[in-house]
Design an enzyme around this catalytic site. Structure first.
Site, PDB file in Angstrom:
ATOM      1  N   ARG A  28       0.563  -1.309  -0.067  1.00 19.53           N
ATOM      2  CA  ARG A  28       0.093  -0.099  -0.078  1.00 19.53           C
ATOM      3  C   ARG A  28       0.861   1.141   0.152  1.00 19.53           C
ATOM      4  NH1 ARG A  28      -2.320  -4.095  -1.407  1.00 19.53           N
ATOM      5  NH2 ARG A  28      -4.340  -4.839  -0.522  1.00 19.53           N
ATOM      6  N   LEU A  68       5.015   0.728   9.156  1.00 22.14           N
ATOM      7  CA  LEU A  68       4.962   0.477  10.504  1.00 22.14           C
ATOM      8  C   LEU A  68       5.785  -0.643  10.883  1.00 22.14           C
ATOM      9  CD1 LEU A  68       1.022   0.888  10.880  1.00 22.14           C
ATOM     10  CD2 LEU A  68       2.841   2.293  11.928  1.00 22.14           C
ATOM     11  N   GLU A 114       0.567  13.176   4.915  1.00 18.57           N
ATOM     12  CA  GLU A 114       1.397  14.210   5.187  1.00 18.57           C
ATOM     13  C   GLU A 114       2.026  14.514   4.037  1.00 18.57           C
ATOM     14  OE1 GLU A 114       3.237  12.186   8.883  1.00 18.57           O
ATOM     15  OE2 GLU A 114       3.164  14.181   9.606  1.00 18.57           O
ATOM     16  N   GLU A 134      -2.669   7.565  13.257  1.00 13.73           N
ATOM     17  CA  GLU A 134      -1.513   7.965  14.369  1.00 13.73           C
ATOM     18  C   GLU A 134      -2.169   7.822  15.793  1.00 13.73           C
ATOM     19  OE1 GLU A 134      -1.613   9.721  11.665  1.00 13.73           O
ATOM     20  OE2 GLU A 134       0.165  10.176  10.827  1.00 13.73           O
ATOM     21  N   ARG A 137      -2.600   4.625  16.837  1.00 13.61           N
ATOM     22  CA  ARG A 137      -1.297   3.483  17.028  1.00 13.61           C
ATOM     23  C   ARG A 137      -0.548   4.009  18.122  1.00 13.61           C
ATOM     24  NH1 ARG A 137      -3.565   0.538  13.540  1.00 13.61           N
ATOM     25  NH2 ARG A 137      -3.782   1.351  11.182  1.00 13.61           N
TER      26      ARG A 137
HETATM   27  C1  1HE Z   1       1.717  -1.775   5.639  1.00 13.32           C
HETATM   28  C2  1HE Z   1       1.126  -0.452   5.862  1.00 13.32           C
HETATM   29  C3  1HE Z   1       1.782   0.312   6.796  1.00 13.32           C
HETATM   30  C4  1HE Z   1      -0.143  -1.762   4.748  1.00 13.32           C
HETATM   31  N1  1HE Z   1       3.237  -0.179   7.229  1.00 13.32           N
HETATM   32  N2  1HE Z   1       2.824  -2.179   5.933  1.00 13.32           N
HETATM   33  N3  1HE Z   1      -0.269   3.875   8.660  1.00 13.32           N
HETATM   34  C5  1HE Z   1      -1.603   3.133   9.013  1.00 13.32           C
HETATM   35  O1  1HE Z   1      -1.859   2.990  10.233  1.00 13.32           O
HETATM   36  C6  1HE Z   1      -2.375   2.477   7.857  1.00 13.32           C
HETATM   37  C7  1HE Z   1      -2.149   0.799   8.038  1.00 13.32           C
HETATM   38  N4  1HE Z   1      -2.899   0.460   6.581  1.00 13.32           N
HETATM   39  C8  1HE Z   1      -4.128   0.273   6.734  1.00 13.32           C
HETATM   40  O2  1HE Z   1      -4.888   0.659   7.643  1.00 13.32           O
HETATM   41  C9  1HE Z   1      -4.614  -0.646   5.477  1.00 13.32           C
HETATM   42  O3  1HE Z   1      -3.640  -1.461   5.038  1.00 13.32           O
HETATM   43  C10 1HE Z   1      -5.196   0.235   4.123  1.00 13.32           C
HETATM   44  C11 1HE Z   1      -6.585   0.823   4.649  1.00 13.32           C
HETATM   45  C12 1HE Z   1      -4.122   1.204   3.886  1.00 13.32           C
HETATM   46  C13 1HE Z   1      -5.270  -0.890   2.895  1.00 13.32           C
HETATM   47  O4  1HE Z   1      -6.067  -1.862   3.413  1.00 13.32           O
HETATM   48  P1  1HE Z   1      -6.073  -3.111   2.431  1.00 13.32           P
HETATM   49  O5  1HE Z   1      -6.950  -4.021   3.042  1.00 13.32           O
HETATM   50  O6  1HE Z   1      -6.143  -2.654   0.952  1.00 13.32           O
HETATM   51  O7  1HE Z   1      -4.668  -3.783   2.395  1.00 13.32           O
HETATM   52  P2  1HE Z   1      -3.876  -4.729   3.756  1.00 13.32           P
HETATM   53  O8  1HE Z   1      -4.282  -6.084   3.486  1.00 13.32           O
HETATM   54  O9  1HE Z   1      -4.315  -3.936   5.178  1.00 13.32           O
HETATM   55  O10 1HE Z   1      -2.219  -4.618   3.420  1.00 13.32           O
HETATM   56  C14 1HE Z   1      -1.656  -5.074   2.322  1.00 13.32           C
HETATM   57  C15 1HE Z   1      -0.141  -5.210   2.737  1.00 13.32           C
HETATM   58  O11 1HE Z   1       0.174  -3.909   3.342  1.00 13.32           O
HETATM   59  C16 1HE Z   1      -0.021  -6.053   4.221  1.00 13.32           C
HETATM   60  O12 1HE Z   1       1.112  -6.831   4.223  1.00 13.32           O
HETATM   61  P3  1HE Z   1       0.881  -8.286   3.882  1.00 13.32           P
HETATM   62  O13 1HE Z   1       2.401  -8.987   3.941  1.00 13.32           O
HETATM   63  O14 1HE Z   1       0.074  -8.901   4.919  1.00 13.32           O
HETATM   64  O15 1HE Z   1       0.227  -8.495   2.637  1.00 13.32           O
HETATM   65  C17 1HE Z   1      -0.084  -4.970   5.129  1.00 13.32           C
HETATM   66  O16 1HE Z   1       0.524  -5.241   6.458  1.00 13.32           O
HETATM   67  C18 1HE Z   1       0.947  -4.009   4.559  1.00 13.32           C
HETATM   68  N5  1HE Z   1       0.767  -2.589   5.119  1.00 13.32           N
HETATM   69  N6  1HE Z   1      -0.074  -0.600   5.354  1.00 13.32           N
HETATM   70  C19 1HE Z   1       3.639  -1.593   6.765  1.00 13.32           C
HETATM   71  N7  1HE Z   1       1.460   1.529   6.898  1.00 13.32           N
HETATM   72  C20 1HE Z   1       6.334  10.478   9.843  1.00 13.32           C
HETATM   73  S1  1HE Z   1       5.305   9.644  10.911  1.00 13.32           S
HETATM   74  C21 1HE Z   1       3.720   9.092  10.086  1.00 13.32           C
HETATM   75  C22 1HE Z   1       2.960   8.236  10.703  1.00 13.32           C
HETATM   76  C23 1HE Z   1       1.982   7.424  10.259  1.00 13.32           C
HETATM   77  O17 1HE Z   1       2.002   7.380   9.035  1.00 13.32           O
HETATM   78  S2  1HE Z   1       1.011   6.456  11.287  1.00 13.32           S
HETATM   79  C24 1HE Z   1      -0.050   5.631  10.276  1.00 13.32           C
HETATM   80  C25 1HE Z   1       0.524   4.451   9.634  1.00 13.32           C
END
Ligand code: 1HE
Length: 260
Positions: A28, A68, A114, A134, A137
Site C-alpha cells: 500500500r 509500520l 502528510e 496515528e 497507533r
Molecule cells: C503496511 C502498511 C503500513 C499496509 N506499514 N505495512 N498507517 C496506518 O496505520 C495505515 C495502515 N494500513 C491500513 O489501514 C490498510 O493497510 C489500508 C487501509 C491502507 C489498506 O487496506 P487493504 O485491506 O487494502 O490492505 P492490507 O491487507 O491491510 O495491506 C496489504 C499489505 O500491506 C499487508 O502486508 P501483507 O504482508 O500482509 O500483505 C499490510 O501489512 C501492508 N501494509 N499498510 C507497513 N503503513 C512520519 S510519521 C507518519 C506516521 C504514520 O503514517 S502512522 C499511520 C500508519
C-alpha cells in the site's frame, strides 16, 4: 540513487513533466526510510527541463503512511532524527524547483496525507479517503502534518481526526479543503497530468513565486507580507517572458479568461 519502490518518468513534448510514482502497491505504498530518502533524492535532482511534477501511487491506494514494520523501539533522539528526515524530504517536495500535483485515490492516511499535504495541488478521485490513524497507533504525526494539515483544514478538524479516528471520504475531503479537485474513480492521474502540463506552460518565475514566495507571504504579518508581495511582483514582471505575454494579450494573440 534509485530505489525499487519509486519510479521517475519524464514526459511531455519538452520533457517538462516529472511523474514520480510510488511502486510499492503490495504494501500500500507504505513509506520506508529508504523510500523517504529516495523521494528526497528525486526532488533534489530533477532534470532541468522539468517545469511541474505529479506524485502518484501504484495499486488501489495512494499511500498507507509510515512503514509500520520499521517502527521499532526508538529512543527520543532517534525519533527526533527520524521525524527530521521526513521533514527534509517533504520540504524538498514543497519547496523544490517546481509545483507538484498529487494524484490521490484510495487510502491517503497518516504519512500519506502528510506527503499529499506537501504537494501544491491535490486531485482526488471518488475512491479517496483520508485519515490520521496515528492516534490509534499510539504515536503522533512526524512528517510535517502538524504544520501543514491545520493550514489546509484547521486545527479543530485535524484534532478530531486524530482523537476520534474520523475518516473523511472523497466528497467531504474536497469540501473541507483536503483536495482542490474531485474527479471520477480512476481518473485522478489523468487530471493531475493535465494540470501539470498546464502549469508547465506558466512563466517559470510565476511558478517560483507561487511555490516559494506565496506560502511565506501567507505566514508573514500583513505589513511585511505586502512588502514581500510587492518585491516578488516587481521581479516577476521584469522578466522578458512576462513582457512578451502581456504584449501578446494586448495584441489580441493570447487566450482570454473564459468561464468554460
Ligand atoms: C503496511 C502498511 C503500513 C499496509 N506499514 N505495512 N498507517 C496506518 O496505520 C495505515 C495502515 N494500513 C491500513 O489501514 C490498510 O493497510 C489500508 C487501509 C491502507 C489498506 O487496506 P487493504 O485491506 O487494502 O490492505 P492490507 O491487507 O491491510 O495491506 C496489504 C499489505 O500491506 C499487508 O502486508 P501483507 O504482508 O500482509 O500483505 C499490510 O501489512 C501492508 N501494509 N499498510 C507497513 N503503513 C512520519 S510519521 C507518519 C506516521 C504514520 O503514517 S502512522 C499511520 C500508519
Amino acid at each position: 540513487m534509485t530505489h525499487p519502490d519509486i519510479q521517475l518518468d519524464i514526459c511531455g513534448d519538452e520533457q517538462e513533466v516529472a511523474v514520480v510514482r510510488l511502486t510499492r502497491g503490495a504494501k500500500r505504498n507504505a513509506l520506508s526510510d529508504g523510500l523517504v530518502l529516495a523521494l528526497r533524492n528525486i526532488f533534489e535532482q530533477l532534470p532541468a527541463t522539468v517545469r511541474a511534477a505529479v506524485i502518484d501511487g501504484e495499486g488501489p491506494h495512494f499511500c498507507a503512511g509510515l512503514d509500520l514494520s520499521e517502527l521499532k523501539e526508538r529512543d527520543a533522539g532517534a525519533g527526533l532524527h527520524h521525524s527530521r528526515m521526513w521533514h527534509a524530504a517533504l520540504e524538498r517536495v514543497q519547496y523544490g524547483p517546481v509545483p507538484v500535483v498529487a494524484a490521490l485515490h484510495g487510502a491517503v492516511v497518516g504519512g500519506g496525507l502528510e506527503l499529499a499535504s506537501a504537494c501544491h495541488i491535490r486531485v482526488a478521485d471518488e475512491t479517496t479517503f483520508y485519515a490520521l490513524p496515528e492516534g490509534s497507533r499510539g504515536i503522533f504525526v512526524g512528517g510535517g502534518g502538524a504544520v501543514r494539515i491545520p493550514r489546509l483544514i484547521g486545527a479543530a478538524r485535524m484534532t478530531d481526526m486524530m482523537l476520534t479516528g474520523r475518516v473523511y471520504n472523497a466528497q467531504d475531503g474536497e469540501r473541507i479543503g483536503l483536495a482542490q479537485y474531485l474527479v471520477p474513480a480512476g481518473t485522478a492521474f489523468d487530471k493531475a497530468l493535465e494540470l501539470a502540463k498546464r502549469i508547465a506552460q506558466n512563466a517559470p518565475l510565476t511558478n517560483y513565486a507561487l511555490v516559494h514566495a506565496l506560502p511565506r507571504i501567507a505566514e508573514q504579518p500583513a505589513d511585511q507580507g505586502y512588502m514581500t508581495e510587492a518585491l516578488m511582483a516587481a521581479i516577476a514582471q521584469s522578466a522578458p517572458e512576462a513582457k512578451q505575454r502581456v504584449r501578446a494579450f494586448l495584441d489580441g494573440k493570447a487566450e482570454k479568461v473564459s468561464k468554460d
